[in-house]
Design a protein around this motif. Structure first.
Motif, PDB file in Angstrom:
ATOM      1  N   LEU A   1      74.652 -18.369 -12.403  1.00 51.02           N
ATOM      2  CA  LEU A   1      74.900 -19.570 -13.201  1.00 51.02           C
ATOM      3  C   LEU A   1      73.618 -20.024 -13.897  1.00 51.02           C
ATOM      4  N   TYR A   2      72.533 -20.105 -13.145  1.00 51.11           N
ATOM      5  CA  TYR A   2      71.245 -20.449 -13.749  1.00 51.11           C
ATOM      6  C   TYR A   2      70.888 -19.461 -14.861  1.00 51.11           C
ATOM      7  N   LYS A   3      71.131 -18.188 -14.605  1.00 47.15           N
ATOM      8  CA  LYS A   3      70.751 -17.161 -15.575  1.00 47.15           C
ATOM      9  C   LYS A   3      71.577 -17.271 -16.854  1.00 47.15           C
ATOM     10  N   ARG A   4      72.885 -17.444 -16.709  1.00 48.53           N
ATOM     11  CA  ARG A   4      73.745 -17.531 -17.893  1.00 48.53           C
ATOM     12  C   ARG A   4      73.337 -18.681 -18.790  1.00 48.53           C
ATOM     13  N   LEU A   5      73.008 -19.809 -18.180  1.00 48.53           N
ATOM     14  CA  LEU A   5      72.630 -21.003 -18.953  1.00 48.53           C
ATOM     15  C   LEU A   5      71.144 -21.047 -19.267  1.00 48.53           C
ATOM     16  N   ASN A   6      70.368 -20.112 -18.694  1.00 50.35           N
ATOM     17  CA  ASN A   6      68.908 -20.081 -18.839  1.00 50.35           C
ATOM     18  C   ASN A   6      68.298 -21.442 -18.480  1.00 50.35           C
ATOM     19  N   LYS A   7      68.736 -21.960 -17.339  1.00 49.47           N
ATOM     20  CA  LYS A   7      68.292 -23.261 -16.859  1.00 49.47           C
ATOM     21  C   LYS A   7      67.177 -23.087 -15.823  1.00 49.47           C
ATOM     22  N   THR A   8      66.382 -24.124 -15.661  1.00 51.13           N
ATOM     23  CA  THR A   8      65.391 -24.123 -14.586  1.00 51.13           C
ATOM     24  C   THR A   8      66.102 -24.195 -13.232  1.00 51.13           C
ATOM     25  N   VAL A   9      65.449 -23.649 -12.215  1.00 48.32           N
ATOM     26  CA  VAL A   9      66.028 -23.557 -10.882  1.00 48.32           C
ATOM     27  C   VAL A   9      65.403 -24.620  -9.983  1.00 48.32           C
ATOM     28  N   LEU A  10      66.231 -25.388  -9.307  1.00 51.71           N
ATOM     29  CA  LEU A  10      65.750 -26.361  -8.336  1.00 51.71           C
ATOM     30  C   LEU A  10      65.262 -25.616  -7.098  1.00 51.71           C
ATOM     31  N   ASP A  11      63.972 -25.728  -6.787  1.00 45.01           N
ATOM     32  CA  ASP A  11      63.442 -24.979  -5.643  1.00 45.01           C
ATOM     33  C   ASP A  11      63.421 -25.838  -4.386  1.00 45.01           C
ATOM     34  N   GLU A  12      62.941 -25.257  -3.292  1.00 43.61           N
ATOM     35  CA  GLU A  12      63.012 -25.926  -2.000  1.00 43.61           C
ATOM     36  C   GLU A  12      62.049 -27.100  -1.868  1.00 43.61           C
ATOM     37  N   THR A  13      61.144 -27.241  -2.818  1.00 44.71           N
ATOM     38  CA  THR A  13      60.224 -28.385  -2.781  1.00 44.71           C
ATOM     39  C   THR A  13      60.730 -29.536  -3.636  1.00 44.71           C
ATOM     40  N   GLY A  14      61.872 -29.350  -4.303  1.00 42.48           N
ATOM     41  CA  GLY A  14      62.402 -30.375  -5.190  1.00 42.48           C
ATOM     42  C   GLY A  14      61.918 -30.238  -6.613  1.00 42.48           C
ATOM     43  N   GLY A  15      61.121 -29.186  -6.872  1.00 47.87           N
ATOM     44  CA  GLY A  15      60.638 -28.938  -8.224  1.00 47.87           C
ATOM     45  C   GLY A  15      61.555 -27.991  -8.981  1.00 47.87           C
ATOM     46  N   ASN A  16      61.195 -27.724 -10.232  1.00 45.08           N
ATOM     47  CA  ASN A  16      62.006 -26.842 -11.060  1.00 45.08           C
ATOM     48  C   ASN A  16      61.198 -25.614 -11.467  1.00 45.08           C
ATOM     49  N   GLN A  17      61.827 -24.447 -11.331  1.00 46.41           N
ATOM     50  CA  GLN A  17      61.200 -23.182 -11.678  1.00 46.41           C
ATOM     51  C   GLN A  17      61.837 -22.631 -12.953  1.00 46.41           C
ATOM     52  N   THR A  18      61.009 -22.272 -13.928  1.00 47.06           N
ATOM     53  CA  THR A  18      61.490 -21.618 -15.144  1.00 47.06           C
ATOM     54  C   THR A  18      61.436 -20.118 -14.931  1.00 47.06           C
ATOM     55  N   LEU A  19      62.591 -19.459 -15.008  1.00 45.40           N
ATOM     56  CA  LEU A  19      62.666 -18.062 -14.569  1.00 45.40           C
ATOM     57  C   LEU A  19      63.097 -17.088 -15.656  1.00 45.40           C
ATOM     58  N   THR A  20      63.097 -17.479 -16.890  1.00 48.04           N
ATOM     59  CA  THR A  20      63.650 -16.623 -17.947  1.00 48.04           C
ATOM     60  C   THR A  20      63.216 -15.170 -17.805  1.00 48.04           C
ATOM     61  N   GLY A  21      61.940 -14.925 -17.627  1.00 43.63           N
ATOM     62  CA  GLY A  21      61.456 -13.551 -17.525  1.00 43.63           C
ATOM     63  C   GLY A  21      61.684 -12.919 -16.181  1.00 43.63           C
ATOM     64  N   LYS A  22      62.080 -13.714 -15.193  1.00 38.92           N
ATOM     65  CA  LYS A  22      62.270 -13.203 -13.833  1.00 38.92           C
ATOM     66  C   LYS A  22      63.745 -13.076 -13.451  1.00 38.92           C
ATOM     67  N   PHE A  23      64.625 -13.398 -14.377  1.00 39.98           N
ATOM     68  CA  PHE A  23      66.050 -13.285 -14.122  1.00 39.98           C
ATOM     69  C   PHE A  23      66.527 -11.835 -14.151  1.00 39.98           C
ATOM     70  N   VAL A  24      65.706 -10.906 -14.612  1.00 39.72           N
ATOM     71  CA  VAL A  24      66.093  -9.500 -14.748  1.00 39.72           C
ATOM     72  C   VAL A  24      65.416  -8.683 -13.658  1.00 39.72           C
ATOM     73  N   LEU A  25      66.210  -8.010 -12.826  1.00 38.90           N
ATOM     74  CA  LEU A  25      65.643  -7.202 -11.756  1.00 38.90           C
ATOM     75  C   LEU A  25      65.222  -5.834 -12.297  1.00 38.90           C
ATOM     76  N   PRO A  26      64.100  -5.310 -11.839  1.00 37.88           N
ATOM     77  CA  PRO A  26      63.666  -3.971 -12.270  1.00 37.88           C
ATOM     78  C   PRO A  26      64.313  -2.879 -11.421  1.00 37.88           C
ATOM     79  N   VAL A  27      64.639  -1.755 -12.042  1.00 35.91           N
ATOM     80  CA  VAL A  27      65.145  -0.600 -11.317  1.00 35.91           C
ATOM     81  C   VAL A  27      64.144   0.529 -11.491  1.00 35.91           C
ATOM     82  N   THR A  28      63.590   1.006 -10.398  1.00 39.18           N
ATOM     83  CA  THR A  28      62.574   2.072 -10.484  1.00 39.18           C
ATOM     84  C   THR A  28      63.170   3.464 -10.309  1.00 39.18           C
ATOM     85  N   GLU A  29      64.432   3.536  -9.857  1.00 38.60           N
ATOM     86  CA  GLU A  29      65.078   4.836  -9.659  1.00 38.60           C
ATOM     87  C   GLU A  29      66.442   4.844 -10.300  1.00 38.60           C
ATOM     88  N   ARG A  30      66.482   5.027 -11.593  1.00 40.30           N
ATOM     89  CA  ARG A  30      67.757   5.075 -12.314  1.00 40.30           C
ATOM     90  C   ARG A  30      68.310   6.490 -12.311  1.00 40.30           C
TER      91      ARG A  30
END
Length: 472
Positions: free
Chosen positions: A443-472
């Protein structure tokens, strides 16, 4: 990718071997073969063999690498910062470190098993195509083919959501889409192309399954047999069609895919199709767990009445309880609904810190602790409300308030001035609804929204929403 593909016959031999361990109903007719080496030729001599092979596919989906762990309460919910975890195997994910502590192996394993299961789907479809028109009973082939197409689409969709940017960010080369069983690696297609192939599979599946699943008797059976395991010990036997990837689950999945594409009209139509579906007595086909049950404490913690599609894993609850999942920010998330929202009462401990959704105190028919929720009616209310907002904000708010009331919230939400603010309200409700079910990250990824973290802050993850695959 090539290293994960095997020949059609060898894969189905493995698949049959897996299912013999899980299905007591196959003992008699498969005794002539060693239990771990049933050939495809023997397995597919009867229509029942195809059902057994399909159950093997469901078993793959329920593994800890896929939806029995990493793609539900595990990996993806950790990425969504649903928990306050310390000294666990997931600690590196707090910094979105996809390499250290074996995280790259986990990521590669998800990719590998998902594509292997897609190959199983295509192998089973190939075997079905070899049979004549009289081989299957009425509706049997259509149901099987529909379920397989939906599962294939779902796996491709989740691979896309994990390993490619969201459409709102970039229409990039993404993943391969396999419609046949082959040892030849297929080229990667753009996100938009993959999504159209997924929509085509789901549309075809709906056409195949609707005549059977929309019958009056089928709608009654959707409720009547969902939790009855007595004579039919296999979870995905015909008696539990209310939990299979049937017509309603397929329509719901199509709504999920369509909103990811940005096709609001298609998403809304499919969401409302399920929400508005009625039985012969004009009662809704899919219902929420009623307040009269929850108020007297006779509920299952999973609030399972509105589940449209569920997987099954023996001792799933036992595996879940190996980690103490503590939730941060519960006062912030529930706000003024802290003492009224059923999801606080059912999903969490009294102090609101530990997730107990899969730790059942009252067991329904003894098996609900092994159910893994995949699609709920509540998600369709979110989808319908979000897609309606642009043209009818009051109607969108009414849908969201209907859902909230069904979950015990006593104070309706008032007018919400902007689409972005409305999306934030849906995210807040989703954090209450889907914790432990692997929905928040996507849901966060589709909307490209910041993520509420465990400290109550917001994380901007646009570049981290994509997982890398090293063995395709």
């Amino acid at each position: 990718m090539k290293k994960f593909l095997m020949t059609q016959k060898s894969r189905l031999v493995v698949l049959a071997g897996i299912m013999i361990l899980f299905s007591g109903c196959v003992k008699n007719w498969l005794e002539l073969e060693p239990k771990s080496e049933v050939s495809a030729d023997v397995l597919f001599e009867t229509p029942e063999g195809f059902s057994i092979a399909l159950n093997g596919i469901y078993t793959n989906l329920s593994s800890g690498t896929l939806y029995g762990g990493e793609l539900t309460h595990g990996f993806v919910d950790v990425l969504a910062r649903c928990y306050d975890l310390k000294n666990t195997l997931y600690d590196q994910l707090k910094n979105y470190d996809y390499v250290s502590a074996g995280m790259d192996q986990r990521i590669n394993s998800i990719w590998a098993l998902a594509y292997s299961t897609i190959a199983n789907c295509n192998g089973l479809l190939n075997e079905m195509n070899k049979k004549g028109p009289q081989f299957f009973k009425a509706h049997e082939r259509a149901r099987l083919e529909g379920e397989i197409l939906s599962i294939r689409a779902m796996l491709h969709f989740d691979l896309l959501r994990l390993y490619a940017p969201a459409p709102v960010v970039q229409d990039a080369a993404a993943i391969p889409y396999y419609t046949t069983l082959t040892h030849v690696p297929m080229p990667e297609k753009r996100t938009s192309e993959i999504l159209q192939l997924i929509i085509a599979d789901l549309t075809r599946s709906k056409e195949l399954q609707k005549p059977f699943d929309s019958r009056v008797a089928a709608k009654e059976d959707f409720h009547r047999y969902r939790y009855r395991f007595g004579e039919d010990q296999t979870f995905f036997g015909t008696g539990k069609r209310g939990f299979r990837m049937g017509y309603y689950a397929t329509a719901a999945l199509l709504a999920r895919v369509a909103i990811y594409v940005g096709n609001n009209q298609l998403a809304y139509a499919n969401a409302m199709e399920v929400i508005n579906d009625k039985r012969e007595n004009n009662e809704s086909t899919i219902l929420f767990t009623p307040a009269t049950i929850i108020d007297v404490g006779e509920y299952d913690r999973l609030l399972s009445d509105d589940i449209l599609f569920s997987l099954y894993r023996i001792k799933f609850e036992e595996g879940f309880n190996k980690v103490t999942f503590l939730l941060p920010n519960t006062s912030q998330i529930f706000g003024s609904d802290l003492n009224s929202d059923y999801r606080k009462k059912c999903y969490l401990t009294t102090n609101g810190r530990q997730l107990l959704k899969f730790d059942m105190e009252q067991e329904r028919e003894g098996e609900i602790t092994s159910a893994i929720p995949m699609i709920r009616l509540s998600e369709l209310y979110h989808i319908a409300a979000e897609t309606l907002y642009d043209t009818d904000p009051d109607g969108a708010l009414a849908l969201l308030n209907t859902l909230r009331a069904k979950r015990g919230c006593t104070v309706p939400l008032s007018s919400i001035a902007s689409k972005s603010a409305f999306e934030d309200v849906i995210i807040n409700d989703a954090r209450r609804e889907f914790v432990g079910e692997g929905k928040l990250f996507f849901l966060y990824k589709r909307l490209n929204k910041t993520v509420l973290d465990e400290t109550g802050g917001n994380q901007t993850l646009t570049g981290k929403f994509v997982l890398p695959v090293t063995e395709r």
